[in-house]
Each structure stands twice: as structure tokens, then as C-alpha cells.
Design an enzyme around this catalytic site. Structure first.
Site, PDB file in Angstrom:
ATOM      1  N   HIS A 118       0.880  -1.072   0.088  1.00 23.82           N
ATOM      2  CA  HIS A 118       0.226   0.286  -0.430  1.00 23.82           C
ATOM      3  C   HIS A 118       0.672   1.375   0.611  1.00 23.82           C
ATOM      4  CE1 HIS A 118      -3.132  -2.320   1.900  1.00 23.82           C
ATOM      5  NE2 HIS A 118      -3.139  -3.234   0.951  1.00 23.82           N
ATOM      6  N   GLU A 127       0.829   3.782   1.700  1.00 20.52           N
ATOM      7  CA  GLU A 127       1.455   4.047   3.256  1.00 20.52           C
ATOM      8  C   GLU A 127       2.800   3.097   3.717  1.00 20.52           C
ATOM      9  OE1 GLU A 127      -3.177   4.097   3.759  1.00 20.52           O
ATOM     10  OE2 GLU A 127      -1.357   3.134   2.521  1.00 20.52           O
ATOM     11  N   CYS A 160      -6.138   2.085   6.155  1.00 23.49           N
ATOM     12  CA  CYS A 160      -7.099   0.771   6.206  1.00 23.49           C
ATOM     13  C   CYS A 160      -6.121   0.121   7.445  1.00 23.49           C
ATOM     14  CB  CYS A 160      -6.184  -0.294   5.219  1.00 23.49           C
ATOM     15  SG  CYS A 160      -4.387  -1.026   5.471  1.00 23.49           S
ATOM     16  N   CYS A 209      -1.854  -0.451   7.757  1.00 25.91           N
ATOM     17  CA  CYS A 209      -1.903   1.120   7.157  1.00 25.91           C
ATOM     18  C   CYS A 209      -1.502   2.028   8.859  1.00 25.91           C
ATOM     19  CB  CYS A 209      -1.855   1.715   5.926  1.00 25.91           C
ATOM     20  SG  CYS A 209      -1.388   0.319   4.842  1.00 25.91           S
TER      21      CYS A 209
END
Length: 151
Positions: free
Chosen positions: A54, A56, A84, A87
């Protein structure tokens, strides 16, 4: 202390690049306490065949490598979509000072929706959270991406 500057435009640029790669358009930027951009990334889940890639996570990893520390104390994170739970956990472990995010994610968010990671008693560090930064632009980018996928 430097004057506040939003880095959401850079996060949106990273999200747009992710969309052009066929990735869900999410971008993230880690900023040092002095205002220097330490890292910027967009989603690369499909490209790297890595469910943890992801925006992040990639930005946090790059910023940690740049500083030589797993703790990014005093750093801020800008991300185009509410993180999410995975993260959010990494954000807590990295000791991010402030989280700025664009669009909320009622389905899979982990900050102000869903798991609400920072509100759990087991969370050791919770950043200051500011949602809705450039929300319209962030949400529009996501909507366009998924509309094109459905056509």
C-alpha cells in the site's frame, strides 16, 4: 518551526501515477519535522504482487530507510484515502506525529471507520488525525478509477 504546508497535492500526484499503473489510486507522502519530504509512494500491490504494498507502507518503509530508524517521531503522513487497519498499525508503530488523509473509507478504513486502530487500548501510539484534506479531489480520483473499471 516551519510554516504549515499541505503535501496532499504530492500525494494526489502519487495516486494518479498509481492509477496509470492500474493500481488503486492511493498516494502517500512522509514529511520530516522540518518540512522536508522524506518519501512519497503510490500503491504497487499488483505490480509487486505484494498485498502489503500500500502507498502508506511503501512511503513509511522508504522514510525509515532514509532516516535510518524505524521510528519516524515528529514526522507527518499525508495519504489520499483513510488508511486500512494494516497501514494504521504501521503508522502507530512508526510513531507518526500527524496523519492527514483525504477521502474517508467506510468499507475498509481503519482509522475513523471499521477497526479504529488508534482508539484501541492496545494501541501504543496514536497520531493526531485530520481527515477530509482535499477530500473532493481524492474521492473523485477513486470514483473515476473504479467507474472506468466497470465500463
Amino acid at each position: 518551526m516551519p510554516e504549515f504546508t499541505s503535501h496532499m497535492d504530492r500525494a494526489l500526484t502519487e495516486a494518479g501515477a498509481a492509477a496509470r499503473r492500474g493500481e488503486t489510486p492511493v498516494g502517500a507522502v512522509v514529511v520530516a519535522p522540518d518540512g522536508t519530504v522524506l518519501a512519497a509512494a503510490g500503491n504497487r500491490v499488483r505490480e509487486l504482487a505484494d498485498p502489503s504494498a500500500h502507498a502508506e507502507m511503501l512511503a513509511l518503509r522508504a522514510a525509515a530507510a532514509a532516516t535510518g530508524s524505524e521510528r519516524l517521531t515528529g514526522c507527518d503522513l499525508y495519504v489520499t484515502l483513510e488508511p486500512c487497519p494494516m497501514c494504521a498499525g504501521a503508522i502507530s508503530l512508526a510513531r507518526i506525529r500527524r496523519l492527514y488523509y483525504g477521502a474517508p473509507d467506510p468499507k475498509t478504513g481503519g482509522v475513523e471507520h471499521g477497526a479504529r486502530v488508534f482508539a484501541q487500548p492496545t494501541c501504543h501510539h496514536a497520531p493526531e488525525v485530520y481527515g477530509g484534506i482535499a477530500e473532493a479531489e481524492c474521492a473523485a480520483l477513486l470514483r473515476r478509477f473504479f467507474q472506468l473499471r466497470r465500463e
